[in-house]
Design a protein around this motif. Structure first.
Motif, mmCIF file in Angstrom:
data_model
loop_
_atom_site.group_PDB
_atom_site.id
_atom_site.type_symbol
_atom_site.label_atom_id
_atom_site.label_comp_id
_atom_site.label_asym_id
_atom_site.label_seq_id
_atom_site.Cartn_x
_atom_site.Cartn_y
_atom_site.Cartn_z
ATOM 1 N N GLY A 1 -3.266 6.013 13.370
ATOM 2 C CA GLY A 1 -3.486 7.167 14.243
ATOM 3 C C GLY A 1 -2.226 7.989 14.426
ATOM 4 N N LEU A 2 -1.104 7.308 14.637
ATOM 5 C CA LEU A 2 0.157 8.018 14.905
ATOM 6 C C LEU A 2 0.619 8.821 13.691
ATOM 7 N N THR A 3 0.563 8.225 12.503
ATOM 8 C CA THR A 3 1.009 8.948 11.307
ATOM 9 C C THR A 3 0.069 10.110 10.981
ATOM 10 N N GLY A 4 -1.220 9.941 11.300
ATOM 11 C CA GLY A 4 -2.160 11.041 11.078
ATOM 12 C C GLY A 4 -1.839 12.231 11.964
ATOM 13 N N LEU A 5 -1.549 11.967 13.232
ATOM 14 C CA LEU A 5 -1.191 13.051 14.148
ATOM 15 C C LEU A 5 0.142 13.691 13.749
ATOM 16 N N ALA A 6 1.112 12.847 13.376
ATOM 17 C CA ALA A 6 2.424 13.376 12.969
ATOM 18 C C ALA A 6 2.280 14.233 11.711
ATOM 19 N N LEU A 7 1.420 13.796 10.802
ATOM 20 C CA LEU A 7 1.213 14.554 9.574
ATOM 21 C C LEU A 7 0.612 15.920 9.875
ATOM 22 N N TYR A 8 -0.314 15.952 10.820
ATOM 23 C CA TYR A 8 -0.913 17.240 11.191
ATOM 24 C C TYR A 8 0.125 18.149 11.869
ATOM 25 N N ALA A 9 0.943 17.576 12.749
ATOM 26 C CA ALA A 9 1.917 18.377 13.492
ATOM 27 C C ALA A 9 3.055 18.878 12.593
ATOM 28 N N LEU A 10 3.432 18.083 11.573
ATOM 29 C CA LEU A 10 4.614 18.395 10.754
ATOM 30 C C LEU A 10 4.242 18.724 9.306
ATOM 31 N N ARG A 11 3.017 19.172 9.086
ATOM 32 C CA ARG A 11 2.547 19.396 7.712
ATOM 33 C C ARG A 11 3.268 20.539 7.012
ATOM 34 N N GLN A 12 3.882 21.434 7.777
ATOM 35 C CA GLN A 12 4.588 22.566 7.176
ATOM 36 C C GLN A 12 6.091 22.316 7.076
ATOM 37 N N THR A 13 6.547 21.099 7.290
ATOM 38 C CA THR A 13 7.976 20.788 7.307
ATOM 39 C C THR A 13 8.322 19.893 6.111
ATOM 40 N N ILE B 1 2.609 9.951 2.503
ATOM 41 C CA ILE B 1 2.624 8.651 1.812
ATOM 42 C C ILE B 1 2.484 7.507 2.809
ATOM 43 N N LEU B 2 3.183 7.592 3.945
ATOM 44 C CA LEU B 2 3.084 6.539 4.960
ATOM 45 C C LEU B 2 1.674 6.474 5.548
ATOM 46 N N HIS B 3 1.102 7.637 5.824
ATOM 47 C CA HIS B 3 -0.253 7.660 6.402
ATOM 48 C C HIS B 3 -1.286 7.110 5.414
ATOM 49 N N LEU B 4 -1.217 7.555 4.169
ATOM 50 C CA LEU B 4 -2.178 7.060 3.174
ATOM 51 C C LEU B 4 -1.994 5.562 2.934
ATOM 52 N N GLY B 5 -0.740 5.102 2.963
ATOM 53 C CA GLY B 5 -0.491 3.669 2.807
ATOM 54 C C GLY B 5 -1.090 2.870 3.956
ATOM 55 N N ALA B 6 -0.946 3.385 5.186
ATOM 56 C CA ALA B 6 -1.522 2.698 6.353
ATOM 57 C C ALA B 6 -3.042 2.667 6.266
ATOM 58 N N VAL B 7 -3.645 3.787 5.855
ATOM 59 C CA VAL B 7 -5.108 3.839 5.743
ATOM 60 C C VAL B 7 -5.592 2.876 4.655
ATOM 61 N N LEU B 8 -4.873 2.850 3.534
ATOM 62 C CA LEU B 8 -5.263 1.942 2.444
ATOM 63 C C LEU B 8 -5.196 0.484 2.894
ATOM 64 N N ALA B 9 -4.104 0.123 3.580
ATOM 65 C CA ALA B 9 -3.973 -1.252 4.081
ATOM 66 C C ALA B 9 -5.052 -1.558 5.105
ATOM 67 N N ALA C 1 0.835 -1.207 0.000
ATOM 68 C CA ALA C 1 0.000 0.000 0.000
ATOM 69 C C ALA C 1 0.873 1.260 0.000
ATOM 70 N N VAL C 2 1.936 1.254 0.796
ATOM 71 C CA VAL C 2 2.837 2.410 0.812
ATOM 72 C C VAL C 2 3.519 2.559 -0.546
ATOM 73 N N ALA C 3 3.940 1.417 -1.124
ATOM 74 C CA ALA C 3 4.566 1.471 -2.449
ATOM 75 C C ALA C 3 3.596 2.042 -3.478
ATOM 76 N N ALA C 4 2.315 1.678 -3.365
ATOM 77 C CA ALA C 4 1.311 2.203 -4.294
ATOM 78 C C ALA C 4 1.183 3.711 -4.152
ATOM 79 N N MET C 5 1.274 4.193 -2.927
ATOM 80 C CA MET C 5 1.200 5.639 -2.706
ATOM 81 C C MET C 5 2.426 6.346 -3.293
ATOM 82 N N PHE C 6 3.619 5.719 -3.163
ATOM 83 C CA PHE C 6 4.824 6.281 -3.782
ATOM 84 C C PHE C 6 4.645 6.370 -5.294
ATOM 85 N N TRP C 7 4.106 5.280 -5.872
ATOM 86 C CA TRP C 7 3.892 5.257 -7.321
ATOM 87 C C TRP C 7 2.905 6.354 -7.726
#
Length: 361
Positions: A301-313, A321-329, A119-125
């Motif tokens: 949950g963790l990647t979603g929170l990290a994405l929100y906290a670090l969205r401007q970095t 990509i990691l969060h979307l891959g986790a959600v897809l899986a 799933a993560v690889a699919a998001m990279f693609w």
């Protein structure tokens, strides 16, 4: 006489559960425990459908095991929590659609790990194959591309769970139904209070604890809030022309941030409790798959929170990509992993309440 239709394919797990329940039905020391025992006493014999129903009523609190005079080292070697856990897991595979996917994920945590990597690889693609013209996340993966990937997966997961639930519902149609009372027990996890409302004995032998019930509640409400956040974002995007990113004081964030925190606390707590629990009272095989799915919930949950906290970095693209891959899986695995127990347990509780009303003098 059995109240339910038999499900073809009785196996060793159901044979052991039948033996254990027949001994329990003669003893009845645990009558005041969870919903399994009153339901058990309404039967003289246990067809496969009865076993599936009782197994999905069981919350694996393990109180009955620690109270049982016939547990090991007694020659009967009664281990009802394990017997019902094995049947419960078998029933999910039997009712699942399509069945080969249930077999792929049921016994092996490695199956989920491979799914997550794919799933993560699919998001990279996807990120490399399309170019975004929007801002924020959509500069990396356009909104339309996300919808094209996630909508079919989500709809397939819903369809697969609906087919499995319908099969269980048909197999137990003679029991009746009381949806309001059943849903109340499902949402409040009444049966994890134990017979005396002191909690269950999952992680610490014969010591009662409410920890598992609380972590389950956090996971359940965290997941529902995250889902509500996604639904709110969809409505804002298509209904009001207000695409992401959203401010903290907006419905997607007001649902999503607390939901992510609850999901991390709940899934992390359940993993911690599982490490402390006696594996001999859980499923005979497939415990790795159960833990792997809880890890996937925690990671979502963790990647979603990290994405929100670090969205401007600069970390945002990798986290997205990691969060979307986790959600897809997560959505792909929903109908075939431990997560589906929520559906079957809710249906079992609705049927149980219906059966109580039908048999009430």
């Amino acid at each position: 006489m059995s109240a339910t239709d038999a499900i073809p394919g009785s196996d060793a797990a159901r044979a052991e559960a039948r033996r254990a329940l027949e001994i329990c039905n003669a003893c009845r020391y645990c009558e005041g425990y969870c919903a399994v025992f009153p339901a058990m006493t309404r039967r003289r014999a246990f067809a496969d459908g009865d076993l599936d129903h009782l197994a999905n009523l069981c919350h694996n609190c393990r109180g009955c095991y620690h109270a049982c005079q016939y547990a090991p080292p007694h020659e009967f070697a009664l281990n009802l929590p394990r017997a019902l856990a094995d049947v419960r897991q078998q029933s999910w595979a039997d009712y699942a659609w399509p069945g080969f996917l249930a077999r792929a994920f049921r016994d092996r945590g490695a199956g989920l790990a491979v799914l997550l990597v794919l799933a993560v690889a699919a998001m990279f693609w996807l990120a490399g194959a399309v170019s975004g013209s929007g801002g924020g996340f959509y500069a990396l993966i356009p909104h339309g591309a996300m919808v094209a990937v996630f909508a079919p997966v989500f709809l397939f997961a819903l369809l697969a769970m609906a087919v499995g639930g319908a099969r269980y519902w048909r197999a137990t149609r003679d029991l009746g139904a009381a949806p309001a009372h059943g849903l109340h027990h499902a949402m409040t996890l009444t049966n994890l209070k134990g017979g005396a409302a002191e909690g269950c004995n999952f992680e610490d032998g014969d010591r009662f604890s409410q920890a598992r019930r609380h972590f389950h509640q956090a996971t359940l409400w965290g997941f529902l809030l995250c889902f509500a956040a996604t639904a709110a974002g969809t409505v804002l995007h298509y209904g009001f022309g207000a695409p992401a990113p959203y401010d903290l004081v907006s419905l997607p964030k007001l649902f999503g941030v607390p939901g992510g925190i609850l999901l991390v606390i709940g899934a992390g707590g359940l993993l911690w409790l599982k490490r402390r629990a006696d594996p001999a009272l859980g499923v005979s095989r497939g415990a790795g798959g159960e833990s792997a799915f809880t890890v996937l919930l925690f990671l979502t949950g963790l990647t979603g929170l990290a994405l929100y906290a670090l969205r401007q970095t600069p970390a945002m693209p990798a986290l997205l990509i990691l969060h979307l891959g986790a959600v897809l899986a997560l959505f792909l695995a929903l109908p075939y992993t431990k997560m589906v127990h929520g559906l079957y347990r809710t249906l079992a509780l609705i049927r149980d309440e219906g059966e109580k009303r039908k048999t009430k003098p």
